[in-house]
Design a protein around this motif. Structure first.
Motif, PDB file in Angstrom:
ATOM      1  N   THR A  63     101.376  44.297 -22.723  1.00 54.94           N
ATOM      2  CA  THR A  63     102.244  43.352 -23.425  1.00 54.94           C
ATOM      3  C   THR A  63     103.434  42.915 -22.570  1.00 54.94           C
ATOM      4  O   THR A  63     104.117  41.961 -22.914  1.00 54.94           O
ATOM      5  N   TYR A  64     103.683  43.610 -21.466  1.00 56.38           N
ATOM      6  CA  TYR A  64     104.812  43.270 -20.600  1.00 56.38           C
ATOM      7  C   TYR A  64     104.437  42.111 -19.682  1.00 56.38           C
ATOM      8  O   TYR A  64     103.329  42.054 -19.140  1.00 56.38           O
ATOM      9  N   ASN A  65     105.389  41.219 -19.469  1.00 52.66           N
ATOM     10  CA  ASN A  65     105.151  40.060 -18.602  1.00 52.66           C
ATOM     11  C   ASN A  65     105.045  40.432 -17.127  1.00 52.66           C
ATOM     12  O   ASN A  65     104.554  39.635 -16.336  1.00 52.66           O
ATOM     13  N   ASN A  66     105.493  41.625 -16.756  1.00 49.89           N
ATOM     14  CA  ASN A  66     105.508  41.997 -15.338  1.00 49.89           C
ATOM     15  C   ASN A  66     104.396  42.983 -14.958  1.00 49.89           C
ATOM     16  O   ASN A  66     104.451  43.593 -13.891  1.00 49.89           O
ATOM     17  N   TYR A  67     103.375  43.123 -15.816  1.00 49.31           N
ATOM     18  CA  TYR A  67     102.268  44.039 -15.527  1.00 49.31           C
ATOM     19  C   TYR A  67     100.942  43.289 -15.507  1.00 49.31           C
ATOM     20  O   TYR A  67     100.661  42.472 -16.389  1.00 49.31           O
ATOM     21  N   GLU A  68     100.145  43.577 -14.467  1.00 49.62           N
ATOM     22  CA  GLU A  68      98.768  43.094 -14.386  1.00 49.62           C
ATOM     23  C   GLU A  68      97.909  44.260 -13.927  1.00 49.62           C
ATOM     24  O   GLU A  68      98.394  45.185 -13.280  1.00 49.62           O
TER      25      GLU A  68
ATOM     26  N   CYS B 112     108.568  43.090  -9.931  1.00 48.76           N
ATOM     27  CA  CYS B 112     110.005  43.090 -10.209  1.00 48.76           C
ATOM     28  C   CYS B 112     110.753  42.568  -8.987  1.00 48.76           C
ATOM     29  O   CYS B 112     110.164  42.331  -7.935  1.00 48.76           O
TER      30      CYS B 112
ATOM     31  N   LYS C 126     102.033  35.152  -5.012  1.00 51.71           N
ATOM     32  CA  LYS C 126     102.947  35.168  -6.158  1.00 51.71           C
ATOM     33  C   LYS C 126     104.414  35.286  -5.702  1.00 51.71           C
ATOM     34  O   LYS C 126     105.306  35.437  -6.524  1.00 51.71           O
TER      35      LYS C 126
ATOM     36  N   TRP D 193     102.902  46.263 -11.013  1.00 48.36           N
ATOM     37  CA  TRP D 193     104.175  46.037 -11.690  1.00 48.36           C
ATOM     38  C   TRP D 193     105.034  45.157 -10.795  1.00 48.36           C
ATOM     39  O   TRP D 193     105.344  45.524  -9.660  1.00 48.36           O
TER      40      TRP D 193
ATOM     41  N   THR E 225      93.393  41.018 -20.168  1.00 50.21           N
ATOM     42  CA  THR E 225      94.072  42.029 -20.977  1.00 50.21           C
ATOM     43  C   THR E 225      93.202  42.546 -22.117  1.00 50.21           C
ATOM     44  O   THR E 225      93.300  43.719 -22.483  1.00 50.21           O
TER      45      THR E 225
END
Length: 144
Positions: free
Chosen positions: A42-47, A66, A106, A64, A10
């Motif tokens: 900063t979002y937990n669901n983004y790489e 979800c 994942k 993303w 990040t």
């Protein structure tokens, strides 16, 4: 050639700005892109997945994650871009194979994405990857 596929740390997110700027044909200011990416990480669901040719960054996509009622745990590749000089050589296929394996590990059951209507080359690529058109993506910009 040996390419490297990896998840970008990040703290290095600024490295993708030039590629995403090209993806959007310069229509979104680089400072705005940097602000948005700084928020996205900063979002937990983004790489952010990237492709390197040696030390040169040549490809990018956001991932993303979800869970959706109709597809289960899924990932949406977003802002997919490979440098023009590397297209047509099977690199996109390699990148997506890497992504499929990464997200399966994942626990993802599906991959879904959006692509610009005007990007016919991407449509052909995704059809060849066995993607199906499920619906329409709508966007409404809110007035400030």
């Amino acid at each position: 050639m040996a390419y490297t596929f990896e998840i970008l740390e990040t703290e290095k997110i600024e490295l993708v700005i030039p590629l995403v700027y090209k993806l959007n044909n310069g229509k979104i200011d680089k400072a705005v892109l940097m602000e948005r990416f700084s928020d996205m990480i900063t979002y937990n669901n983004y790489e952010c997945a990237v492709i390197y040719d040696g030390s040169k960054l040549i490809g990018v996509t956001g991932l993303w994650f979800c869970t959706r009622h109709y597809s289960g745990k899924s990932v949406e590749p977003d802002h997919v871009f490979i440098d023009e000089n590397y297209r047509g050589k099977g690199l996109g296929k390699q990148f997506f194979e890497w992504i499929y394996n990464y997200v399966k590990d994942k626990g993802c059951e599906a991959v879904e994405l959006n692509t610009y209507v005007s990007n016919a080359a991407s449509h052909k690529f995704y059809f060849n990857e066995d993607f199906k058109i499920l619906g329409f993506h709508f966007l409404k910009k809110l007035k400030k």
